[in-house]
Design a protein around this motif. Structure first.
Motif, PDB file in Angstrom:
ATOM      1  N   ASN A 193      -1.001   0.991  -4.404  1.00 19.02           N
ATOM      2  CA  ASN A 193      -1.171   2.167  -3.723  1.00 19.02           C
ATOM      3  C   ASN A 193      -2.283   1.873  -1.801  1.00 19.02           C
ATOM      4  O   ASN A 193      -2.249   3.387  -1.082  1.00 19.02           O
ATOM      5  CB  ASN A 193      -2.467   2.931  -5.035  1.00 19.02           C
TER       6      ASN A 193
ATOM      7  N   VAL B  10      -3.397   7.113  -0.905  1.00 15.70           N
ATOM      8  CA  VAL B  10      -3.266   5.590  -0.384  1.00 15.70           C
ATOM      9  C   VAL B  10      -4.371   4.937   0.599  1.00 15.70           C
ATOM     10  O   VAL B  10      -4.754   5.801   1.223  1.00 15.70           O
ATOM     11  CB  VAL B  10      -1.535   5.698   0.483  1.00 15.70           C
TER      12      VAL B  10
ATOM     13  N   THR C  38       6.251   4.015  -1.658  1.00 15.60           N
ATOM     14  CA  THR C  38       7.358   4.265  -0.871  1.00 15.60           C
ATOM     15  C   THR C  38       7.493   3.267   0.172  1.00 15.60           C
ATOM     16  O   THR C  38       8.402   3.518   0.910  1.00 15.60           O
ATOM     17  CB  THR C  38       6.157   5.058   0.228  1.00 15.60           C
ATOM     18  N   LEU C  39       7.365   2.134  -0.057  1.00 18.25           N
ATOM     19  CA  LEU C  39       7.768   0.949   0.931  1.00 18.25           C
ATOM     20  C   LEU C  39       8.093  -0.361  -0.131  1.00 18.25           C
ATOM     21  O   LEU C  39       8.149  -0.235  -1.574  1.00 18.25           O
ATOM     22  CB  LEU C  39       6.653  -0.008   1.524  1.00 18.25           C
TER      23      LEU C  39
ATOM     24  N   GLY D 274       2.497   0.951   0.210  1.00 18.83           N
ATOM     25  CA  GLY D 274       1.919   2.311   0.218  1.00 18.83           C
ATOM     26  C   GLY D 274       2.531   3.187  -0.736  1.00 18.83           C
ATOM     27  O   GLY D 274       3.220   4.450  -0.028  1.00 18.83           O
TER      28      GLY D 274
ATOM     29  N   SER E  67      -4.794   2.465   4.120  1.00 16.16           N
ATOM     30  CA  SER E  67      -4.560   1.468   5.170  1.00 16.16           C
ATOM     31  C   SER E  67      -5.557   0.157   4.938  1.00 16.16           C
ATOM     32  O   SER E  67      -6.340   0.868   5.721  1.00 16.16           O
ATOM     33  CB  SER E  67      -3.413   2.045   6.110  1.00 16.16           C
TER      34      SER E  67
ATOM     35  N   ASP F  10       2.868   8.718   8.757  1.00 19.60           N
ATOM     36  CA  ASP F  10       3.991   8.478   7.700  1.00 19.60           C
ATOM     37  C   ASP F  10       3.583   8.849   6.488  1.00 19.60           C
ATOM     38  O   ASP F  10       3.100  10.070   5.149  1.00 19.60           O
ATOM     39  CB  ASP F  10       4.949   9.229   7.564  1.00 19.60           C
ATOM     40  N   ARG F  11       2.900   7.785   5.773  1.00 21.96           N
ATOM     41  CA  ARG F  11       2.433   7.086   4.797  1.00 21.96           C
ATOM     42  C   ARG F  11       1.544   7.730   3.777  1.00 21.96           C
ATOM     43  O   ARG F  11       1.182   7.858   2.839  1.00 21.96           O
ATOM     44  CB  ARG F  11       3.104   6.076   4.314  1.00 21.96           C
TER      45      ARG F  11
ATOM     46  N   ALA G 261      11.728   1.890   2.992  1.00 23.96           N
ATOM     47  CA  ALA G 261      12.165   2.308   2.108  1.00 23.96           C
ATOM     48  C   ALA G 261      12.789   1.648   0.984  1.00 23.96           C
ATOM     49  O   ALA G 261      13.961   0.617   1.413  1.00 23.96           O
ATOM     50  CB  ALA G 261      12.214   3.482   1.179  1.00 23.96           C
TER      51      ALA G 261
ATOM     52  N   MET H  67       4.002   4.362   8.850  1.00 24.66           N
ATOM     53  CA  MET H  67       2.373   4.031   8.387  1.00 24.66           C
ATOM     54  C   MET H  67       2.277   5.370   7.963  1.00 24.66           C
ATOM     55  O   MET H  67       0.946   5.675   6.777  1.00 24.66           O
ATOM     56  CB  MET H  67       1.939   3.491   8.852  1.00 24.66           C
TER      57      MET H  67
END
Length: 450
Positions: free
Chosen positions: A375, A47, A406-407, A403, A49, A430-431, A450, A428
């Motif tokens: 991702n 993942v 997961t989103l 994510g 960001s 956490d992910r 989620a 974020m």
């Protein structure tokens, strides 16, 4: 490691193409995925960001959708999202309570990614209140990539004191902080970013070394040797990747040709912006910087990036847009005048258009059984809501990408009550696999994502 011959048919994901001291990292490919004990983790892309900041807030009436959920209608400022609506979360109602004190701008921008109080100072004891979320991510995942993080901008750092408010102007030039007192230097020259990502700058005593050379020429032979060891789909991905790197290189060269010679009467800011490698046109500059983030994520050169579209209190002239006849900061102080509001909204819309184009490019890149956008988490927002009020609450925030799936995107989520922006950052983190009890002024990870 890269020079050792592997006896295994599997090529390590950490493998790099090399030649003449130049390194070119590879995109994520199934053929290069490491063997792991867990079948669920095998071949799973990482993942990434990115945190993209634009100054001066938005005209909220043309930004905030009237309804929540998945059936909301795109507002005039968000219309550029178009077919990408299903890939984005529109987040409203998120606040930065620690920005209520202080001035209208600096105390809001410096803590955009920290959420903590900014120390009022003329420069001797600067503090953003804490580490920024991107740098916390980089501390945890940066060891997996050639670059821990990538910090970009389009305007040089402005020093000195804003005598109107008694704050150092440094606060308006940084959103990434390694510690409360240590901002991270951003790079504004696309050519230097390219060299950092894909190879070393070639040294020469001659000034002709400023003329950019095609780094791919040094690694194509290594790429040809590696190609037969890839699966058919990954061979196509390799070709597509090399073409995309070359395309960005050509864009940098084209955008920086024909720039004006330096003039002795230009000021320091103009001089910095005239350096070779910096496009003379702002839209080209932004476009290339966004493309470089896409390439950095595609190659797993880094998993964390930040970009400031402009410094805080930016007077960037947007007359390149139809109907806009002034600077961004000036239009954000619209005083509820229709003529200024219309120009302000056009600037907001243009910003969203650049974000949408970036998401489209991420979506076009296949990765695993999905896309690179699947991702990613690409946060896009400003440190205030309405530029005329300098309000740090109900911030304009968009989150693109899934994510790592997961989103649940494609929705407008409106937070109720006083919900910290840092709750989103906590979610974020956490992910990204960063476990924290809290971040900034967060109370809990933001729910309902989620």
């Amino acid at each position: 490691m890269a020079n050792r011959k592997s006896t295994s048919p599997m090529v390590s994901r950490r493998r790099f193409l090399q030649g003449c001291g130049v390194t070119l990292s590879l995109p994520w490919m199934t053929s290069l995925a490491p063997r792991v004990a867990s079948a669920a983790e095998a071949g799973k892309p990482p993942v990434r960001s990115a945190f993209i900041y634009f100054p001066n807030g938005v005209w909220e009436k043309d930004w905030i959708p009237e309804t929540t959920g998945s059936d909301y209608q795109l507002t005039p400022s968000l219309e550029p999202l178009g077919d990408l609506k299903s890939e984005v979360l529109v987040l409203t109602g998120l606040d930065k309570k620690n920005s209520h004190g202080g001035d209208g701008h600096y105390a809001k921008t410096a803590n955009f990614l920290t959420g903590m109080p900014v120390t009022k100072t003329t420069g001797k004891d600067i503090s953003s209140g804490g580490i920024s979320v991107d740098q916390l991510m980089a501390q945890h995942v940066g060891g997996h990539t050639p670059l821990p993080s990538l910090e970009l901008g389009t305007e040089p750092v402005i020093s000195g004191i804003d005598s109107n408010v008694g704050y150092t102007r440094l606060y308006g030039s940084h959103i990434s902080w390694q510690s409360p007192t240590r901002p991270v230097a951003k790079e504004i020259n696309p050519r230097l970013v390219y060299e950092r990502l894909f190879g070393k700058a070639l040294s020469s005593a001659s000034e002709k070394a400023e003329s950019y050379q095609n780094l791919l020429d040094f690694v194509l032979e290594d790429a040809r040797r590696l190609r037969p060891r890839l699966g058919r789909d990954d061979q196509f991905k390799m070709d597509e990747y090399l073409d995309s790197v070359r395309a960005v290189e050509k864009r940098i060269e084209f955008a920086t040709k024909g720039q004006r010679d330096w003039q002795p009467e230009i000021d320091e800011h103009a001089l910095a912006m005239a350096k070779p490698g910096i496009p003379g046109e702002f839209p080209k500059h932004i476009g290339i910087m966004l493309d470089l983030i896409v390439l950095a994520f595609q190659t797993d050169s880094t998993r964390v990036a930040s970009l400031m579209f402009a410094n805080d209190v930016s007077g960037r002239n947007f007359s390149f847009l139809d109907g806009v006849r002034g600077g961004h900061h000036e239009m954000s102080h619209h005083e509820n005048k229709k003529e200024k509001i219309e120009q302000y909204q056009r600037i907001n819309r243009w910003h969203v258009q650049q974000f949408a184009q970036m998401l489209g490019k991420l979506q076009a890149i296949k990765e695993g059984d999905g896309t690179l956008l699947d991702n990613c988490m690409i946060l896009f927002g400003s440190s205030m809501s309405d530029g005329n009020r300098h309000d740090p609450d109900n911030l304009p925030i968009l989150l693109g990408g899934r994510g790592g799936r997961t989103l649940n995107t494609g929705r407008h989520l409106a937070a109720e009550g006083q919900v910290p922006l840092c709750n989103l950052y906590h979610a974020m983190l956490d992910r990204m696999g960063v476990e924290v009890e809290a971040f900034g002024d967060s109370t809990q990870p933001l729910k309902d994502l989620a």
